[in-house]
Design a protein around this motif. Structure first.
Motif, PDB file in Angstrom:
ATOM      1  N   LEU A 105      95.808  27.278  53.247  1.00 40.26           N
ATOM      2  CA  LEU A 105      97.060  26.960  52.703  1.00 40.26           C
ATOM      3  C   LEU A 105      97.249  27.680  51.162  1.00 40.26           C
ATOM      4  N   GLY A 106      96.309  28.596  51.026  1.00 33.77           N
ATOM      5  CA  GLY A 106      96.490  29.471  50.002  1.00 33.77           C
ATOM      6  C   GLY A 106      95.586  29.432  48.791  1.00 33.77           C
ATOM      7  N   LEU A 107      94.492  28.512  48.743  1.00 30.58           N
ATOM      8  CA  LEU A 107      93.721  28.120  47.582  1.00 30.58           C
ATOM      9  C   LEU A 107      92.663  29.138  47.641  1.00 30.58           C
ATOM     10  N   GLU A 108      92.206  29.334  46.584  1.00 31.78           N
ATOM     11  CA  GLU A 108      90.853  30.099  46.500  1.00 31.78           C
ATOM     12  C   GLU A 108      89.685  29.216  47.024  1.00 31.78           C
ATOM     13  N   PRO A 109      88.573  29.789  47.540  1.00 35.00           N
ATOM     14  CA  PRO A 109      87.328  28.906  47.977  1.00 35.00           C
ATOM     15  C   PRO A 109      87.025  28.007  46.809  1.00 35.00           C
ATOM     16  N   LEU A 110      86.702  28.826  45.534  1.00 41.63           N
ATOM     17  CA  LEU A 110      86.195  27.760  44.563  1.00 41.63           C
ATOM     18  C   LEU A 110      87.049  26.735  44.104  1.00 41.63           C
ATOM     19  N   GLN A 111      88.394  27.054  44.006  1.00 40.80           N
ATOM     20  CA  GLN A 111      89.264  26.046  43.808  1.00 40.80           C
ATOM     21  C   GLN A 111      89.374  25.131  44.371  1.00 40.80           C
ATOM     22  N   ALA A 112      89.270  25.321  45.822  1.00 42.71           N
ATOM     23  CA  ALA A 112      89.136  24.145  47.116  1.00 42.71           C
ATOM     24  C   ALA A 112      88.036  23.256  46.840  1.00 42.71           C
ATOM     25  N   HIS A 113      86.898  24.051  46.570  1.00 41.21           N
ATOM     26  CA  HIS A 113      85.677  23.208  46.541  1.00 41.21           C
ATOM     27  C   HIS A 113      85.605  22.520  45.107  1.00 41.21           C
ATOM     28  N   LEU A 114      85.975  22.802  44.175  1.00 48.50           N
ATOM     29  CA  LEU A 114      85.933  22.025  43.069  1.00 48.50           C
ATOM     30  C   LEU A 114      87.050  20.845  43.075  1.00 48.50           C
ATOM     31  N   PHE A 115      88.024  20.967  43.591  1.00 54.98           N
ATOM     32  CA  PHE A 115      88.967  19.994  43.879  1.00 54.98           C
ATOM     33  C   PHE A 115      88.241  18.829  44.829  1.00 54.98           C
ATOM     34  N   VAL A 116      87.615  19.337  45.903  1.00 53.64           N
ATOM     35  CA  VAL A 116      86.808  18.333  46.551  1.00 53.64           C
ATOM     36  C   VAL A 116      85.795  17.652  46.056  1.00 53.64           C
ATOM     37  N   PHE A 117      85.028  18.441  45.169  1.00 55.34           N
ATOM     38  CA  PHE A 117      83.951  17.816  44.617  1.00 55.34           C
ATOM     39  C   PHE A 117      84.273  16.968  43.418  1.00 55.34           C
ATOM     40  N   TRP A 118      85.371  16.895  42.745  1.00 56.42           N
ATOM     41  CA  TRP A 118      85.908  16.057  41.685  1.00 56.42           C
ATOM     42  C   TRP A 118      86.351  14.765  42.526  1.00 56.42           C
ATOM     43  N   PHE A 119      87.126  14.965  43.566  1.00 60.77           N
ATOM     44  CA  PHE A 119      87.676  13.657  44.285  1.00 60.77           C
ATOM     45  C   PHE A 119      86.453  12.908  44.983  1.00 60.77           C
ATOM     46  N   ALA A 120      85.258  13.647  45.251  1.00 62.48           N
ATOM     47  CA  ALA A 120      84.226  12.944  45.934  1.00 62.48           C
ATOM     48  C   ALA A 120      83.386  12.194  45.026  1.00 62.48           C
ATOM     49  N   LEU A 121      83.804  12.302  43.534  1.00 65.24           N
ATOM     50  CA  LEU A 121      83.355  11.325  42.385  1.00 65.24           C
ATOM     51  C   LEU A 121      83.894  10.182  42.089  1.00 65.24           C
ATOM     52  N   LEU A 122      85.153  10.307  42.765  1.00 62.07           N
ATOM     53  CA  LEU A 122      86.122   9.030  42.432  1.00 62.07           C
ATOM     54  C   LEU A 122      85.480   7.430  42.604  1.00 62.07           C
ATOM     55  N   SER A 123      84.485   7.518  43.821  1.00 61.59           N
ATOM     56  CA  SER A 123      84.200   6.300  44.013  1.00 61.59           C
ATOM     57  C   SER A 123      83.254   5.614  43.001  1.00 61.59           C
ATOM     58  N   THR A 124      82.914   6.391  42.082  1.00 62.92           N
ATOM     59  CA  THR A 124      81.944   5.938  41.060  1.00 62.92           C
ATOM     60  C   THR A 124      82.607   5.055  39.992  1.00 62.92           C
ATOM     61  N   ILE A 125      84.037   4.951  39.949  1.00 59.47           N
ATOM     62  CA  ILE A 125      84.669   4.089  39.199  1.00 59.47           C
ATOM     63  C   ILE A 125      85.744   3.457  39.906  1.00 59.47           C
ATOM     64  N   THR A 126      86.038   3.675  41.160  1.00 60.54           N
ATOM     65  CA  THR A 126      87.205   3.262  41.876  1.00 60.54           C
ATOM     66  C   THR A 126      86.849   2.030  42.832  1.00 60.54           C
ATOM     67  N   PRO A 127      87.296   0.804  42.677  1.00 57.92           N
ATOM     68  CA  PRO A 127      87.039  -0.097  43.816  1.00 57.92           C
ATOM     69  C   PRO A 127      87.450   0.211  45.058  1.00 57.92           C
ATOM     70  N   PRO A 128      86.890  -0.165  46.395  1.00 60.05           N
ATOM     71  CA  PRO A 128      86.019  -1.507  46.200  1.00 60.05           C
ATOM     72  C   PRO A 128      84.320  -1.127  45.904  1.00 60.05           C
ATOM     73  N   VAL A 129      84.016   0.149  46.105  1.00 55.05           N
ATOM     74  CA  VAL A 129      82.559   0.537  45.692  1.00 55.05           C
ATOM     75  C   VAL A 129      82.726   1.394  44.549  1.00 55.05           C
ATOM     76  N   CYS A 130      82.262   0.957  43.345  1.00 54.17           N
ATOM     77  CA  CYS A 130      82.142   1.751  42.261  1.00 54.17           C
ATOM     78  C   CYS A 130      80.771   1.612  41.500  1.00 54.17           C
ATOM     79  N   GLY A 131      79.742   2.392  42.138  1.00 55.52           N
ATOM     80  CA  GLY A 131      78.517   2.145  41.543  1.00 55.52           C
ATOM     81  C   GLY A 131      78.286   2.240  40.170  1.00 55.52           C
ATOM     82  N   ALA A 132      78.613   2.879  39.409  1.00 50.33           N
ATOM     83  CA  ALA A 132      78.729   3.205  38.057  1.00 50.33           C
ATOM     84  C   ALA A 132      79.159   1.646  37.241  1.00 50.33           C
ATOM     85  N   VAL A 133      80.289   1.442  37.701  1.00 52.78           N
ATOM     86  CA  VAL A 133      80.965   0.270  37.118  1.00 52.78           C
ATOM     87  C   VAL A 133      79.956  -0.937  37.460  1.00 52.78           C
ATOM     88  N   PHE A 134      79.467  -1.103  38.553  1.00 50.55           N
ATOM     89  CA  PHE A 134      78.481  -2.228  39.008  1.00 50.55           C
ATOM     90  C   PHE A 134      77.305  -2.106  38.239  1.00 50.55           C
TER      91      PHE A 134
END
Length: 606
Positions: free
Chosen positions: A486-515
């Motif tokens: 859809l037009g993203l550069e590979p590194l742009q797409a990978h960084l986007f996915v990597f950041w959102f893979a981190l969401l669960s550290t502070i987002t319920p219901p499973v948020c390990g860092a918060v626990f």
């Protein structure tokens, strides 16, 4: 003046455990793990079907035996470690023979070896990190074995058992694939580097620098947490380890100064989560990204640094916004470190980091070679303490801690990557990855932003109880091709996915860092999570900002444009963060959030 107390190394309980149970054996085995991986950096000529199976054989005892919680688990772990290590070493011993089979098993004995390897990898991951990732790997294997019975486009035509199992276990298309190569060659040496720093005075140096820089400011204790977590997280790469380490110092300090418990815990959880997006380690994700994108490591560091700084800027602004309606005291002068202490202890991380960066950028060495040189620099500093004294008992304890913690952390990451490699192998062998990519494209109508939202949701769901790096690897294998189409550069797409893979550290219901942070300070985790999501709003917005303003990732190529994009997103984030936290009325809040969104996304959408 008092020096801020040093955080305990995240793996110190392992040292006590190893000392209690056959300390000489575990120290010797841990030393072998460290020597093997450092040796590969300088020798580096071992065939993949030798170096990667030996890597697995070395890490299994630490995952299956040393990490066992009960005598029965220890006994079963010893059996599994012996069987799994034996099977892995058999692969290494017979690599010449297996290379001529092109991933096809030729005997019942080889089938037994293959099944043993897959079963032990899945069980090792289960014991290391729990059920979610091993369960996904098991479902992937079942799909590969029986997917021909699924009707419609999501079935496959059937794969011969000898070919399917062989590709996963005796060729470089499964557990010995490129991801495991990253674990062996690059991740391990940087993990050893982090363990060496943590065993010495580097943690003390981080805390002292943070306290000296921000302790006197309003909300100083919270800002000390932000700076120290950013520094410590740059080598730990783990949100949980970061909370446990820096939180042991910053949480009592904030509580002592009267900070609301939910705010103190949220600050620590959010700041600690940022460690996984802060170069150089990025929770091992940077090195996996190198393999998957073909982008040099130094380029990934340059692309990732400005978004990571933005994240901590947003947290800093959020703390100032809280200070509008909550009294957030600074750290008392007598509790801040003296200038001499700051100068001396900072050298314990500045010298190794300078060695690393000079070797990479000035001398042009590879990241793994540079990290090995930095390991030697850090190890030399273990001989002296913050008072510039040599204490023989302390030196022995530090080296023991560094070696054991390095082996434990290398083993943990290896167990995750080996298990994730099964999933990647099945996606490739069966063609399921292509089918899921097509599903994303169809579901989004071929439009970029709906595809991004679908990908973000998938990352959040997959990241629940799955380590960030593993969630990133699996999600990018499916969504990455769709985003690049859809037009993203590979590194742009990978960084986007990597950041959102981190969401669960502070987002319920499973948020390990918060626990962890909530448990350490004794607060309701849901209250902490709500506050953490407001403070960590950058984690949700910055990845989208990277898509709307791709220039922020081009610091190495076009620094002026990158800094302009950085300033634009920073202004928008500041408005949004202040609106969410600093305003108590609906209209001003909505106006600030809307203005912030327009600043970040308006030009890009136009």
């Amino acid at each position: 003046m008092n020096t801020v107390a040093s955080p305990r190394p995240a793996g110190s309980p392992w040292l006590a455990l190893a000392t209690r149970f056959s300390a000489p054996f575990w120290l010797a085995l841990a030393a072998l793990v460290v020597i093997y991986h450092i040796g590969l950096v300088f020798y580096g000529l071992a065939p993949n079907l030798v170096s990667r199976p030996v890597h697995m054989a070395l890490i299994l005892p630490f995952v299956l035996v040393l990490g066992a919680a009960s005598p029965s688990q220890k006994a079963s772990g010893a059996v599994l470690a012996a069987i799994g290590s034996g099977a892995a070493l058999w692969i290494a011993w017979n690599y010449n023979l297996l290379a001529d089979q092109y991933g096809f098993l030729e005997s019942t004995w080889q089938v037994v070896i293959a099944v043993t390897l897959l079963a032990v990898v899945i069980e090792a991951a289960r014991r290391a990190i729990g059920w979610p990732l091993p369960l996904v790997a098991t479902l992937a294997l079942l799909y590969g074995l029986f997917g021909q019975h699924i009707p419609g486009q999501f079935g496959h035509s059937g794969i011969p058992l000898s070919s399917f199992l062989g590709t996963l276990t005796i060729a470089e298309g499964g557990i010995w694939g490129s991801l495991t190569g990253v674990s062996v060659g690059v991740v391990s040496i940087f993990v050893i580097f982090g363990a060496v720093l943590n065993a010495g005075e580097a943690g003390q140096g981080f805390m002292n620098v943070a306290s000296a820089a921000a302790g006197r400011l309003k909300g100083g204790a919270a800002k000390v947490s932000v700076i120290s977590s950013a520094l410590f997280g740059s080598i730990s790469g783990s949100a949980s380890a970061n909370v446990a380490s820096t939180g042991a110092v910053t949480l009592p300090a904030m509580e002592k100064l009267g900070y609301p418990k939910r705010l103190a815990a949220a600050v620590e959880a959010v700041a600690s989560s940022g460690g996984q997006i802060m170069p150089p380690l990025m929770g091992a994700g940077a090195f996996v990204m190198v393999e998957l994108t073909g982008t040099p490591y130094t380029s990934i560091m340059a692309a990732a640094i400005l978004p990571a700084i933005l994240f901590f800027v947003a947290v800093w602004v959020g703390i100032d916004a809280y200070a509008r309606h909550t009294e957030l005291k600074s750290v008392a002068r007598e509790d801040r470190p003296a200038g001499r202490d700051v100068l001396i202890t900072s050298l314990f991380f500045l010298v190794p980091f300078t060695t690393l960066l000079t070797a990479m950028f000035a001398a042009g060495y590879t990241p793994e070679y540079s990290a090995a040189l930095a390991v030697f620099a850090g190890a030399a500093l273990l001989f002296i303490n913050g008072k510039l004294q040599v204490n023989r008992a302390q030196v022995i304890e530090r080296f023991g801690s560094a070696i054991l913690n390095a082996a434990r952390q290398v083993s943990m990451i290896a167990a995750i990557i080996l298990c994730a490699s099964i999933i990647i192998g099945v996606l490739s062998i069966t063609g399921l990855g292509v089918k899921l990519t097509s599903l994303i494209l169809e579901g989004s109508g071929g439009m970029l932003w709906p595809s991004l939202l679908l990908t973000a949701l998938a990352c959040l769901l997959l990241g629940m109880e799955v380590p960030t790096t593993a969630a990133y690897v699996i999600c990018v294998s499916v969504a990455g091709p769709a985003l690049t189409q859809l037009g993203l550069e590979p590194l742009q797409a990978h960084l986007f996915v990597f950041w959102f893979a981190l969401l669960s550290t502070i987002t319920p219901p499973v948020c390990g860092a918060v626990f962890i942070a909530a448990g350490m300070i004794g607060e309701n985790w849901l209250k902490v999570a709500i506050t953490a999501m407001a403070l960590g709003v950058g984690l949700y917005i910055i990845p989208l900002g990277m898509i709307a303003n791709p220039a922020i990732l081009t610091l190495a190529e076009t620094p002026v444009m990158a800094l302009l994009a950085f300033s634009q997103i920073a202004l928008g984030l500041a408005l949004i963060s202040f609106g969410l936290i600093g305003m108590r009325k609906m209209v001003p809040t909505a106006v600030l959030i809307g203005a912030g969104g327009a600043v970040i996304f308006g030009p890009g959408l136009l």
